[in-house]
Design a protein around this motif. Structure first.
Motif, PDB file in Angstrom:
ATOM      1  N   UNK A  66       3.844  -6.358  -5.981  1.00 58.41           N
ATOM      2  CA  UNK A  66       4.541  -7.255  -4.976  1.00 58.41           C
ATOM      3  C   UNK A  66       5.863  -7.448  -5.918  1.00 58.41           C
ATOM      4  N   UNK A  67       5.969  -7.934  -7.183  1.00 50.35           N
ATOM      5  CA  UNK A  67       6.599  -8.605  -8.419  1.00 50.35           C
ATOM      6  C   UNK A  67       7.798  -7.584  -8.174  1.00 50.35           C
ATOM      7  N   UNK A  68       7.894  -5.760  -8.040  1.00 48.17           N
ATOM      8  CA  UNK A  68       8.098  -5.001  -8.890  1.00 48.17           C
ATOM      9  C   UNK A  68       8.553  -3.861  -7.148  1.00 48.17           C
ATOM     10  N   UNK A  69       7.715  -3.843  -6.329  1.00 52.91           N
ATOM     11  CA  UNK A  69       8.336  -2.716  -5.526  1.00 52.91           C
ATOM     12  C   UNK A  69       9.342  -3.640  -3.866  1.00 52.91           C
ATOM     13  N   UNK A  70      10.488  -3.129  -4.199  1.00 57.22           N
ATOM     14  CA  UNK A  70      11.825  -3.503  -2.785  1.00 57.22           C
ATOM     15  C   UNK A  70      11.528  -3.243  -2.113  1.00 57.22           C
ATOM     16  N   UNK A  71      11.964  -1.507  -1.743  1.00 57.20           N
ATOM     17  CA  UNK A  71      11.843  -1.100  -0.522  1.00 57.20           C
ATOM     18  C   UNK A  71      11.666   0.454  -0.720  1.00 57.20           C
ATOM     19  N   UNK A  72      11.133   0.844   0.179  1.00 56.24           N
ATOM     20  CA  UNK A  72      10.666   2.558  -0.438  1.00 56.24           C
ATOM     21  C   UNK A  72      10.776   2.893   1.540  1.00 56.24           C
TER      22      UNK A  72
END
Length: 174
Positions: free
Chosen positions: A40-46
């Motif tokens: 969650x610290x590095x995944x923004x959007x997909x």
């Protein structure tokens, strides 16, 4: 260390956020990242944009690019990754995209397993530096999709380092 954990470790250690723009992998890249604790610290959007209208409407891929180069092309992959970073609500510094064919394409087209990728990096000035590749994977449909997703993640650090080299006036051998 597995590839997804390595990607999460790399991104979080540098305070980077990732966006994915996926066609053939259909969310597999984002899914692999999200399977890692702390992602969650590095995944923004997909984004999953399987159709041409999805690529155009959500990521801004030009119709002309798709017609001229085909859906399975580095040109489309580049516009997909840059399009993800251009989205108003996207806070990512890095985007990875994938478009390709996992099995036989209807009406001919690229050989089965052909995958096109792009990795885009947002500079502090807001400009993008984008790298792209085409690679072919063997196996059944879902084997190809998994291999493509893992490959996309495995090259983030490589192209991040190339980006720094290029920004400092180094030579690129894309």
């Amino acid at each position: 260390m597995d590839i997804a954990r390595q990607a999460v470790s790399f991104l979080t250690s540098r305070g980077l956020k990732l966006a994915t723009a996926e066609s053939c992998t259909a969310g597999f890249i984002a899914s692999l990242i999200s399977s890692v604790p702390g992602s969650g610290a590095c995944l923004d959007v997909g984004f999953v944009t399987y159709s041409p209208s999805g690529k155009a409407g959500f990521l801004g891929v030009k119709k002309e690019t798709m017609e001229l180069h085909g859906l399975t092309s580095e040109a489309v992959a580049r516009e997909m990754s840059e399009g993800a970073l251009r989205q108003e609500a996207c806070c990512a510094d890095v985007a990875v995209s994938n478009t390709g064919v996992a099995d036989s394409a209807p009406g001919g087209g690229p050989p089965p397993g052909t995958q096109c990728f792009a990795w885009s990096f947002r500079a502090p000035t807001g400009e993008f530096m984008t790298f792209s590749e085409t690679k072919r994977f063997e196996g059944e449909r879902n084997d190809v999709r998994r291999a493509a997703a893992l490959y996309a993640l495995s090259r983030i650090e490589h192209y991040f380092e190339r980006r720094w080299s290029r920004e400092k006036g180094g030579k690129s051998d894309e």
